[in-house]
Design a protein around this motif. Sequence first.
Motif, PDB file in Angstrom:
ATOM      1  N   PHE A   1       0.941  48.172 -14.935  1.00  0.00           N
ATOM      2  CA  PHE A   1       0.928  46.756 -14.557  1.00  0.00           C
ATOM      3  C   PHE A   1       1.429  45.902 -15.718  1.00  0.00           C
ATOM      4  O   PHE A   1       2.289  45.029 -15.546  1.00  0.00           O
ATOM      5  CB  PHE A   1      -0.484  46.346 -14.158  1.00  0.00           C
ATOM      6  N   ASN A   2       0.902  46.150 -16.917  1.00  0.00           N
ATOM      7  CA  ASN A   2       1.319  45.369 -18.083  1.00  0.00           C
ATOM      8  C   ASN A   2       2.801  45.572 -18.398  1.00  0.00           C
ATOM      9  O   ASN A   2       3.496  44.630 -18.802  1.00  0.00           O
ATOM     10  CB  ASN A   2       0.465  45.745 -19.294  1.00  0.00           C
ATOM     11  N   GLU A   3       3.293  46.796 -18.208  1.00  0.00           N
ATOM     12  CA  GLU A   3       4.705  47.074 -18.460  1.00  0.00           C
ATOM     13  C   GLU A   3       5.597  46.303 -17.494  1.00  0.00           C
ATOM     14  O   GLU A   3       6.624  45.744 -17.875  1.00  0.00           O
ATOM     15  CB  GLU A   3       4.969  48.575 -18.350  1.00  0.00           C
ATOM     16  N   LEU A   4       5.200  46.275 -16.225  1.00  0.00           N
ATOM     17  CA  LEU A   4       5.999  45.572 -15.231  1.00  0.00           C
ATOM     18  C   LEU A   4       5.973  44.060 -15.457  1.00  0.00           C
ATOM     19  O   LEU A   4       6.982  43.379 -15.289  1.00  0.00           O
ATOM     20  CB  LEU A   4       5.499  45.917 -13.830  1.00  0.00           C
ATOM     21  N   VAL A   5       4.808  43.535 -15.831  1.00  0.00           N
ATOM     22  CA  VAL A   5       4.702  42.102 -16.125  1.00  0.00           C
ATOM     23  C   VAL A   5       5.623  41.736 -17.289  1.00  0.00           C
ATOM     24  O   VAL A   5       6.290  40.691 -17.275  1.00  0.00           O
ATOM     25  CB  VAL A   5       3.245  41.726 -16.439  1.00  0.00           C
ATOM     26  N   ALA A   6       5.676  42.622 -18.287  1.00  0.00           N
ATOM     27  CA  ALA A   6       6.511  42.345 -19.455  1.00  0.00           C
ATOM     28  C   ALA A   6       7.994  42.300 -19.096  1.00  0.00           C
ATOM     29  O   ALA A   6       8.780  41.607 -19.752  1.00  0.00           O
ATOM     30  CB  ALA A   6       6.268  43.411 -20.520  1.00  0.00           C
ATOM     31  N   LYS A   7       8.380  43.005 -18.032  1.00  0.00           N
ATOM     32  CA  LYS A   7       9.775  43.037 -17.609  1.00  0.00           C
ATOM     33  C   LYS A   7      10.144  41.857 -16.709  1.00  0.00           C
ATOM     34  O   LYS A   7      11.321  41.631 -16.428  1.00  0.00           O
ATOM     35  CB  LYS A   7      10.072  44.339 -16.866  1.00  0.00           C
ATOM     36  N   GLN A   8       9.142  41.127 -16.235  1.00  0.00           N
ATOM     37  CA  GLN A   8       9.394  40.036 -15.313  1.00  0.00           C
ATOM     38  C   GLN A   8      10.147  38.909 -16.010  1.00  0.00           C
ATOM     39  O   GLN A   8       9.721  38.414 -17.056  1.00  0.00           O
ATOM     40  CB  GLN A   8       8.070  39.510 -14.743  1.00  0.00           C
ATOM     41  N   THR A   9      11.269  38.496 -15.442  1.00  0.00           N
ATOM     42  CA  THR A   9      12.114  37.484 -16.078  1.00  0.00           C
ATOM     43  C   THR A   9      11.967  36.100 -15.454  1.00  0.00           C
ATOM     44  O   THR A   9      12.306  35.103 -16.076  1.00  0.00           O
ATOM     45  CB  THR A   9      13.593  37.909 -16.010  1.00  0.00           C
ATOM     46  N   ARG A  10      11.468  36.029 -14.223  1.00  0.00           N
ATOM     47  CA  ARG A  10      11.320  34.731 -13.565  1.00  0.00           C
ATOM     48  C   ARG A  10      10.063  34.039 -14.056  1.00  0.00           C
ATOM     49  O   ARG A  10       9.010  34.666 -14.206  1.00  0.00           O
ATOM     50  CB  ARG A  10      11.275  34.891 -12.050  1.00  0.00           C
ATOM     51  N   SER A  11      10.167  32.733 -14.241  1.00  0.00           N
ATOM     52  CA  SER A  11       9.015  31.968 -14.715  1.00  0.00           C
ATOM     53  C   SER A  11       8.190  31.379 -13.581  1.00  0.00           C
ATOM     54  O   SER A  11       7.163  30.737 -13.828  1.00  0.00           O
ATOM     55  CB  SER A  11       9.491  30.835 -15.628  1.00  0.00           C
ATOM     56  N   ASP A  12       8.636  31.604 -12.321  1.00  0.00           N
ATOM     57  CA  ASP A  12       7.910  31.034 -11.182  1.00  0.00           C
ATOM     58  C   ASP A  12       7.194  32.109 -10.358  1.00  0.00           C
ATOM     59  O   ASP A  12       6.731  31.845  -9.255  1.00  0.00           O
ATOM     60  CB  ASP A  12       8.864  30.239 -10.283  1.00  0.00           C
ATOM     61  N   ILE A  13       7.107  33.327 -10.883  1.00  0.00           N
ATOM     62  CA  ILE A  13       6.356  34.403 -10.239  1.00  0.00           C
ATOM     63  C   ILE A  13       5.285  34.883 -11.206  1.00  0.00           C
ATOM     64  O   ILE A  13       5.576  35.165 -12.372  1.00  0.00           O
ATOM     65  CB  ILE A  13       7.252  35.594  -9.834  1.00  0.00           C
ATOM     66  N   TYR A  14       4.062  34.975 -10.716  1.00  0.00           N
ATOM     67  CA  TYR A  14       2.928  35.389 -11.539  1.00  0.00           C
ATOM     68  C   TYR A  14       2.229  36.560 -10.861  1.00  0.00           C
ATOM     69  O   TYR A  14       2.097  36.588  -9.639  1.00  0.00           O
ATOM     70  CB  TYR A  14       1.952  34.226 -11.727  1.00  0.00           C
ATOM     71  N   PHE A  15       1.772  37.507 -11.664  1.00  0.00           N
ATOM     72  CA  PHE A  15       1.124  38.700 -11.131  1.00  0.00           C
ATOM     73  C   PHE A  15      -0.292  38.808 -11.679  1.00  0.00           C
ATOM     74  O   PHE A  15      -0.543  38.543 -12.857  1.00  0.00           O
ATOM     75  CB  PHE A  15       1.923  39.955 -11.484  1.00  0.00           C
ATOM     76  N   GLU A  16      -1.207  39.213 -10.788  1.00  0.00           N
ATOM     77  CA  GLU A  16      -2.609  39.345 -11.163  1.00  0.00           C
ATOM     78  C   GLU A  16      -3.216  40.555 -10.466  1.00  0.00           C
ATOM     79  O   GLU A  16      -2.769  40.972  -9.402  1.00  0.00           O
ATOM     80  CB  GLU A  16      -3.405  38.092 -10.761  1.00  0.00           C
ATOM     81  N   PHE A  17      -4.280  41.097 -11.079  1.00  0.00           N
ATOM     82  CA  PHE A  17      -5.139  42.074 -10.432  1.00  0.00           C
ATOM     83  C   PHE A  17      -6.306  41.347  -9.766  1.00  0.00           C
ATOM     84  O   PHE A  17      -6.760  40.303 -10.251  1.00  0.00           O
ATOM     85  CB  PHE A  17      -5.718  43.052 -11.449  1.00  0.00           C
ATOM     86  N   ILE A  18      -6.806  41.902  -8.683  1.00  0.00           N
ATOM     87  CA  ILE A  18      -8.029  41.409  -8.048  1.00  0.00           C
ATOM     88  C   ILE A  18      -8.745  42.604  -7.431  1.00  0.00           C
ATOM     89  O   ILE A  18      -8.096  43.560  -7.006  1.00  0.00           O
ATOM     90  CB  ILE A  18      -7.721  40.330  -6.974  1.00  0.00           C
ATOM     91  N   THR A  19     -10.062  42.577  -7.411  1.00  0.00           N
ATOM     92  CA  THR A  19     -10.801  43.677  -6.795  1.00  0.00           C
ATOM     93  C   THR A  19     -10.825  43.503  -5.277  1.00  0.00           C
ATOM     94  O   THR A  19     -10.805  42.370  -4.779  1.00  0.00           O
ATOM     95  CB  THR A  19     -12.237  43.750  -7.319  1.00  0.00           C
ATOM     96  N   PRO A  20     -10.853  44.590  -4.504  1.00  0.00           N
ATOM     97  CA  PRO A  20     -10.863  44.485  -3.033  1.00  0.00           C
ATOM     98  C   PRO A  20     -12.128  43.802  -2.520  1.00  0.00           C
ATOM     99  O   PRO A  20     -13.174  43.815  -3.174  1.00  0.00           O
ATOM    100  CB  PRO A  20     -10.804  45.948  -2.571  1.00  0.00           C
ATOM    101  N   ARG A  21     -12.047  43.234  -1.332  1.00  0.00           N
ATOM    102  CA  ARG A  21     -13.182  42.544  -0.730  1.00  0.00           C
ATOM    103  C   ARG A  21     -14.226  43.555  -0.257  1.00  0.00           C
ATOM    104  O   ARG A  21     -13.915  44.436   0.547  1.00  0.00           O
ATOM    105  CB  ARG A  21     -12.726  41.705   0.460  1.00  0.00           C
ATOM    106  N   PRO A  22     -15.479  43.437  -0.718  1.00  0.00           N
ATOM    107  CA  PRO A  22     -16.545  44.301  -0.203  1.00  0.00           C
ATOM    108  C   PRO A  22     -16.904  43.881   1.225  1.00  0.00           C
ATOM    109  O   PRO A  22     -16.999  42.695   1.527  1.00  0.00           O
ATOM    110  CB  PRO A  22     -17.718  44.040  -1.160  1.00  0.00           C
ATOM    111  N   GLU A  23     -17.115  44.836   2.094  1.00  0.00           N
ATOM    112  CA  GLU A  23     -17.384  44.527   3.493  1.00  0.00           C
ATOM    113  C   GLU A  23     -18.861  44.304   3.779  1.00  0.00           C
ATOM    114  O   GLU A  23     -19.217  43.575   4.700  1.00  0.00           O
ATOM    115  CB  GLU A  23     -16.843  45.646   4.389  1.00  0.00           C
ATOM    116  N   THR A  24     -19.749  44.933   3.016  1.00  0.00           N
ATOM    117  CA  THR A  24     -21.177  44.895   3.379  1.00  0.00           C
ATOM    118  C   THR A  24     -22.083  44.382   2.266  1.00  0.00           C
ATOM    119  O   THR A  24     -23.130  43.820   2.546  1.00  0.00           O
ATOM    120  CB  THR A  24     -21.660  46.300   3.795  1.00  0.00           C
ATOM    121  N   ASP A  25     -21.722  44.563   1.014  1.00  0.00           N
ATOM    122  CA  ASP A  25     -22.595  44.208  -0.114  1.00  0.00           C
ATOM    123  C   ASP A  25     -22.430  42.725  -0.457  1.00  0.00           C
ATOM    124  O   ASP A  25     -21.381  42.298  -0.947  1.00  0.00           O
ATOM    125  CB  ASP A  25     -22.251  45.086  -1.320  1.00  0.00           C
ATOM    126  N   ASP A  26     -23.481  41.926  -0.216  1.00  0.00           N
ATOM    127  CA  ASP A  26     -23.401  40.483  -0.440  1.00  0.00           C
ATOM    128  C   ASP A  26     -23.203  40.137  -1.907  1.00  0.00           C
ATOM    129  O   ASP A  26     -22.477  39.191  -2.244  1.00  0.00           O
ATOM    130  CB  ASP A  26     -24.662  39.791   0.089  1.00  0.00           C
TER     131      ASP A  26
END
Length: 287
Positions: free
Chosen positions: A214-239
């Motif tokens: 992920f970090n390698e690909l972000v470093a290669k990104q040349t456009r300044s109007d695209i941003y990349f992030e990680f997020i954890t998946p939505r839990p279905e049952t655990d409040d």
Amino acid sequence: MPEYPLGIQMNNAFRSSTLFAVYATKLSMKETIISLGGGCDIATILDTYGLRSQSLPFDWLWNLDTGLSDVTKIIASDFSGLRDRDSYAYTSHYKWQEADSLVFRDYPRIAHIHTNPLKNDYQRETYNRRINKFIQLMEDDLAPITFMYYRLHHEGVEAQSNDIIQQRLAHLFEESNQFMAMMDAKYPNRNFKLISLFEALEEGVTEGLLHNQFNELVAKQTRSDIYFEFITPRPETDDQLRKKWSKNWLAILQKYKLISWQDQLLVRPRKIRKKLRRHYLKYSQKR
């Protein structure tokens, strides 16, 4: 008349309150956030924090396989083949193999799991209105727009493996750049931003090959109007995990200045009316 966040009662008392004065001022300057899918997580989060003032075409579709690639084709064609009853069909879908799924005939990997525009004329008309709203927003040369899109690490036809997950991550970068290139060509006088997120388990986010790639690909990104992030998946049952998931999304909204402290306070206006009034009066005295 604009649509207001969940929980706000538009009675005369509220209209005359300081809370509404602050909110109305903020509303006129608010950046538009548009979900491009792949599922309904973004629309759910925008609802949670009072940031979704209208429904748009990609809010509630299941599009976690072909994803942004199909969205790019749909917008480029001005939603051709999506408006009529003949645009829909029942067919087999790898995600729900026990029964046929309702899909777009021209985009058979995109499923309708919340509505049935094929059998319900009103829902089909509603979807067409959402298409018209989207096109109108694109043609408006005033409103700043941020697109948000996510891809799940575990969704796709291929069997799960580390190599496949890394391929999906690489595909997220490719489809994001293709989408913005299309938007540049279609709307040359507009400035858009795109935040593309990769949903992966927490251990994959913080360590291992996935994190490094992920970090390698972000470093290669040349456009300044695209941003990349990680997020954890939505839990279905655990409040508790779901609250943590919601806070993770909130942190991203805050990072890109898509949510203000007023937005966060307005989610529960009954509890924060006095607090907001104190902030407002304090600010007014400094002017």
